[in-house]
Write a protein that holds these residues in place. Sequence first.
Motif, PDB file in Angstrom:
ATOM      1  N   TRP A 271      -7.429   1.391  14.017  1.00 46.19           N
ATOM      2  CA  TRP A 271      -6.715   2.619  13.434  1.00 46.19           C
ATOM      3  C   TRP A 271      -7.366   3.346  12.263  1.00 46.19           C
ATOM      4  CZ3 TRP A 271      -1.080   0.465  12.133  1.00 46.19           C
ATOM      5  CH2 TRP A 271      -0.621  -0.075  13.415  1.00 46.19           C
ATOM      6  N   MET A 272      -7.136   4.816  12.381  1.00 47.27           N
ATOM      7  CA  MET A 272      -7.579   5.472  11.168  1.00 47.27           C
ATOM      8  C   MET A 272      -6.416   5.541  10.106  1.00 47.27           C
ATOM      9  SD  MET A 272     -10.735   5.979  11.374  1.00 47.27           S
ATOM     10  CE  MET A 272     -11.109   7.141  10.296  1.00 47.27           C
ATOM     11  N   VAL A 273      -6.626   5.194   9.068  1.00 42.34           N
ATOM     12  CA  VAL A 273      -5.457   5.263   7.982  1.00 42.34           C
ATOM     13  C   VAL A 273      -6.074   6.204   6.804  1.00 42.34           C
ATOM     14  CG1 VAL A 273      -4.278   3.876   6.346  1.00 42.34           C
ATOM     15  CG2 VAL A 273      -4.656   3.159   8.758  1.00 42.34           C
ATOM     16  N   ARG A 274      -5.321   7.122   6.473  1.00 36.40           N
ATOM     17  CA  ARG A 274      -5.603   7.724   5.110  1.00 36.40           C
ATOM     18  C   ARG A 274      -5.137   6.693   3.869  1.00 36.40           C
ATOM     19  NH1 ARG A 274      -3.221  11.483   1.490  1.00 36.40           N
ATOM     20  NH2 ARG A 274      -4.906  13.255   0.802  1.00 36.40           N
ATOM     21  N   LEU A 275      -6.405   6.133   3.322  1.00 36.92           N
ATOM     22  CA  LEU A 275      -6.124   4.844   2.307  1.00 36.92           C
ATOM     23  C   LEU A 275      -5.947   5.280   1.142  1.00 36.92           C
ATOM     24  CD1 LEU A 275      -5.628   2.087   3.237  1.00 36.92           C
ATOM     25  CD2 LEU A 275      -8.045   1.677   2.783  1.00 36.92           C
ATOM     26  N   THR A 276      -5.136   5.092   0.206  1.00 37.81           N
ATOM     27  CA  THR A 276      -5.299   5.241  -1.098  1.00 37.81           C
ATOM     28  C   THR A 276      -5.419   3.866  -1.817  1.00 37.81           C
ATOM     29  OG1 THR A 276      -3.754   7.105  -1.151  1.00 37.81           O
ATOM     30  CG2 THR A 276      -3.734   6.090  -3.089  1.00 37.81           C
ATOM     31  N   CYS A 277      -6.531   3.566  -3.026  1.00 45.34           N
ATOM     32  CA  CYS A 277      -6.580   2.475  -3.445  1.00 45.34           C
ATOM     33  C   CYS A 277      -5.814   2.531  -4.881  1.00 45.34           C
ATOM     34  CB  CYS A 277      -8.158   2.398  -3.790  1.00 45.34           C
ATOM     35  SG  CYS A 277      -8.457   0.546  -4.571  1.00 45.34           S
ATOM     36  N   LEU A 278      -4.867   1.652  -4.907  1.00 49.29           N
ATOM     37  CA  LEU A 278      -3.975   1.710  -6.253  1.00 49.29           C
ATOM     38  C   LEU A 278      -4.903   1.848  -7.458  1.00 49.29           C
ATOM     39  CD1 LEU A 278      -1.230  -0.965  -5.323  1.00 49.29           C
ATOM     40  CD2 LEU A 278      -1.041   1.761  -5.365  1.00 49.29           C
ATOM     41  N   ALA A 279      -4.263   2.848  -8.372  1.00 44.67           N
ATOM     42  CA  ALA A 279      -5.123   2.832  -9.755  1.00 44.67           C
ATOM     43  C   ALA A 279      -5.188   1.354 -10.529  1.00 44.67           C
ATOM     44  CB  ALA A 279      -4.344   3.929 -10.564  1.00 44.67           C
ATOM     45  N   SER A 280      -4.088   0.645 -10.316  1.00 44.34           N
ATOM     46  CA  SER A 280      -4.113  -0.593 -10.663  1.00 44.34           C
ATOM     47  C   SER A 280      -4.879  -1.850 -10.114  1.00 44.34           C
ATOM     48  CB  SER A 280      -2.572  -1.118 -10.803  1.00 44.34           C
ATOM     49  OG  SER A 280      -1.906  -1.318  -9.445  1.00 44.34           O
ATOM     50  N   ALA A 281      -5.652  -1.243  -8.819  1.00 43.99           N
ATOM     51  CA  ALA A 281      -6.267  -2.276  -8.571  1.00 43.99           C
ATOM     52  C   ALA A 281      -7.356  -2.939  -9.361  1.00 43.99           C
ATOM     53  CB  ALA A 281      -6.990  -1.877  -7.198  1.00 43.99           C
ATOM     54  N   PRO A 282      -7.632  -4.124  -9.268  1.00 44.64           N
ATOM     55  CA  PRO A 282      -8.697  -4.760  -9.975  1.00 44.64           C
ATOM     56  C   PRO A 282     -10.074  -4.427  -9.777  1.00 44.64           C
ATOM     57  CG  PRO A 282      -7.826  -6.352  -8.533  1.00 44.64           C
ATOM     58  CD  PRO A 282      -6.992  -5.306  -8.554  1.00 44.64           C
ATOM     59  N   ARG A 283     -10.431  -3.996  -8.445  1.00 42.06           N
ATOM     60  CA  ARG A 283     -11.731  -3.504  -8.255  1.00 42.06           C
ATOM     61  C   ARG A 283     -11.380  -2.700  -7.169  1.00 42.06           C
ATOM     62  NH1 ARG A 283     -10.930  -8.859  -6.559  1.00 42.06           N
ATOM     63  NH2 ARG A 283     -11.990  -9.478  -8.390  1.00 42.06           N
ATOM     64  N   ALA A 284     -12.751  -2.017  -6.766  1.00 48.82           N
ATOM     65  CA  ALA A 284     -12.885  -1.091  -5.652  1.00 48.82           C
ATOM     66  C   ALA A 284     -12.619  -1.813  -4.218  1.00 48.82           C
ATOM     67  CB  ALA A 284     -14.190  -0.318  -5.535  1.00 48.82           C
ATOM     68  N   LEU A 285     -12.188  -1.097  -3.245  1.00 49.25           N
ATOM     69  CA  LEU A 285     -12.270  -1.725  -1.829  1.00 49.25           C
ATOM     70  C   LEU A 285     -13.742  -1.818  -1.426  1.00 49.25           C
ATOM     71  CD1 LEU A 285      -9.154  -0.664  -0.104  1.00 49.25           C
ATOM     72  CD2 LEU A 285      -9.654  -2.847  -0.528  1.00 49.25           C
ATOM     73  N   ARG A 286     -14.383  -2.587  -0.999  1.00 51.05           N
ATOM     74  CA  ARG A 286     -15.755  -2.564  -0.470  1.00 51.05           C
ATOM     75  C   ARG A 286     -15.947  -2.109   1.008  1.00 51.05           C
ATOM     76  NH1 ARG A 286     -17.185  -7.239  -0.512  1.00 51.05           N
ATOM     77  NH2 ARG A 286     -15.535  -8.239  -1.450  1.00 51.05           N
ATOM     78  N   GLN A 287     -17.075  -1.647   1.464  1.00 50.27           N
ATOM     79  CA  GLN A 287     -17.215  -1.832   3.026  1.00 50.27           C
ATOM     80  C   GLN A 287     -17.257  -2.952   3.592  1.00 50.27           C
ATOM     81  OE1 GLN A 287     -17.135   0.373   5.307  1.00 50.27           O
ATOM     82  NE2 GLN A 287     -19.058   1.588   5.508  1.00 50.27           N
ATOM     83  N   ARG A 288     -16.382  -2.972   4.724  1.00 54.99           N
ATOM     84  CA  ARG A 288     -16.251  -3.919   5.661  1.00 54.99           C
ATOM     85  C   ARG A 288     -15.373  -5.338   4.990  1.00 54.99           C
ATOM     86  NH1 ARG A 288     -19.080  -2.194   9.866  1.00 54.99           N
ATOM     87  NH2 ARG A 288     -18.553  -4.058  11.225  1.00 54.99           N
ATOM     88  N   VAL A 289     -14.606  -5.154   3.716  1.00 53.05           N
ATOM     89  CA  VAL A 289     -14.000  -6.253   3.459  1.00 53.05           C
ATOM     90  C   VAL A 289     -12.738  -6.427   4.293  1.00 53.05           C
ATOM     91  CG1 VAL A 289     -12.483  -4.596   1.899  1.00 53.05           C
ATOM     92  CG2 VAL A 289     -13.027  -7.035   1.291  1.00 53.05           C
ATOM     93  N   GLU A 290     -12.600  -7.771   4.279  1.00 59.48           N
ATOM     94  CA  GLU A 290     -11.430  -8.302   5.216  1.00 59.48           C
ATOM     95  C   GLU A 290     -10.165  -8.346   4.270  1.00 59.48           C
ATOM     96  OE1 GLU A 290     -10.574 -12.256   7.475  1.00 59.48           O
ATOM     97  OE2 GLU A 290     -11.731 -10.899   8.648  1.00 59.48           O
TER      98      GLU A 290
END
Length: 667
Positions: A271-290
């Motif tokens: 799927w292609m998703v328009r993804l928003t990482c929450l401002a409250s997230a503790p860290r960035a979403l890394r490439q190929r993370v599960e």
Amino acid sequence: MAVVLGTAGHIDHGKTSLVRALTGQDCDRLEEEKRRGITIELGFAWLDLPDGERLGIVDVPGHERFVKNMVAGAAGVDMVMLVIAADEGVMPQTREHLEICSLLGIRTGLVALTKTDMVEPDWLDMVTEDVRAFLAGTFLADAPVFPVSSATGEGLEALRAALTALAGSLAPRPRSDIFRLPVDRAFSMKGHGTVVTGTVISGRCAVGEALCFMPPDLPTRARSLQRHGKPAQDVAAGQRCAVNVQGLEVADIERGFVLARPGELFPSSRWMVRLTCLASAPRALRQRVEIHFHHGTRECPARVVFRDRDKLAPGETALAELRFKEPLAGVFGDHCVLRAGSPLRTVAGGPLVSPLPPELRRNNPRFAENLRLLAALPALREAVDAPAAPKGDGKAAATPKGTAKARDAACAAFSAALLDLRGATGADEALLRVLSGLPRNVQEAGLQLLAARGQALCFDKDAHAWIGRPAFDALLAACLQRGADLHRKEPLKPAFTRGALCTGWSARLAPRLTQKILDQALKQGELAIEGEGLRLAGHEVSLAADQAGLRAALLAAHADGGLTPPNLKDVLEELGVAPKAAAPVLRLLCESGELVKIKEGLYYHGPALTDILERVRQWFADHDNLDVAGLKEITGLSRKYLIALLEYMDNAHITVRVGDQRRYRGR
């Protein structure tokens, strides 16, 4: 209009007690829930509205261990009631639940400040201010806050009236008309069999309809329906319902399956998703993370792949490809939630841009263009859904003719982008409805406008299958290029079979699309029919000087031979020509009918063979059978030619062999 309300909030803030006080229904149905005093599974209730409708209510668990159940329950709600206990205020799951609601696209709701009987007025005022500060910048920033007590009943009437008003004020959400019910429960009922429950998120379904669970495409039928606890003949989007399904056991069905009509959903592992990482997230979403992926009522692992970056920092939004181990069925605009595993918390989410995206490899010439089109889809769809311009009094205007035209134009632009992404394969109506999330009539209006502009065409009227004009023109050019290549390779061949002409460029195309391209080339005069084959319209067989001389020599040698033509090998040796070099010239002579191949190495001059066949026809006017002796009598030829001629006439269906005799077929 059917509306579903979802609760949200921290554990022990009184969500279930408040629903019970409002409706008289206890949402905690499990023995463990009653024993422990906490909600574990989703609960369901309803509130009767003055217009006779029922406001469906989904009560969700507040414990952090059961957030996945909360997401499953919130997936189909239209508005939210955020519950905050006055004696505790904002807590961790208050924040996470509100973030989840935002990621799921919920934009309407109110706040219930519970347990007011347990605090002093000054404390209540302070907590109310804290709640207002917490809600600032969220979709509930301007939502009303209702102090209530489930124990004393204080504030319940005002809250009930506000819920009724809020439900009545909701504008209809733009929805697909594909029937979908994400399953949140499956159980067996005595006398009925297997029953599933869920919120209808789009479309309608009636008793008796053929349905299936997707995935894994389990066929069934709606034996009976209940809507908010009452028997019903049909159910529609926005309604809580129970479906008594036929032919399946409870063990066959899992939470997360989607009940739909056969052939209307297309599961995919990307799927292609328009993804928003929450401002409250503790860290960035890394490439190929599960991560833990939530969609509808389904939870599964997924891998995140970015195509234009290596990571997505908190607060950022970007396109992301999500990959699943097992295919999932989605529709454009669906919302999803991503939760990290360590620590387990919500970190991102957003709307589905394409449930069937094109391959996105960097070495593909269309890589950048496909990314651009995918990124543009949400804005193009938003233009289709844009409401009519408000009147001077601030009320929504009735949809005038001009607004309908603008909507159709926006839909045409959206559909053109979808077809561009589909490329050479195109898409039928069912697939386009999944890719667009539009109702059938709106989508059809946009496609017809595209066709009128010459930007798309329907290549299969039965399946309502479409292709964009640029992709169609590219396929037409590939077809003509294939024809040019064949003519260049075999210049003495006047035409080619349809299969030879379609080799390569038509691989994996629908047969009707291939035929549409050939028909268009013929209509435009770029292809021509030659016998049983096809050729480029401008192609003419032309012999080189040496080939023209060889043609004349071969024809003369066989014409001179008359009824006793020469052995081809002897002729070629005398001319000093290799068989391979002579093959195309011989084929040309045979296709023109000037020579006829009787067997390998033996060719007759056309007029000579015609003479023999006429003698045979006359023989059969007075005889029933023909054998070697009879043919010798009418031709005077030796056995060397007689046997070959008899076998040729059998193969050409002029005669049929019966023992050692031939009988005349006359063809």
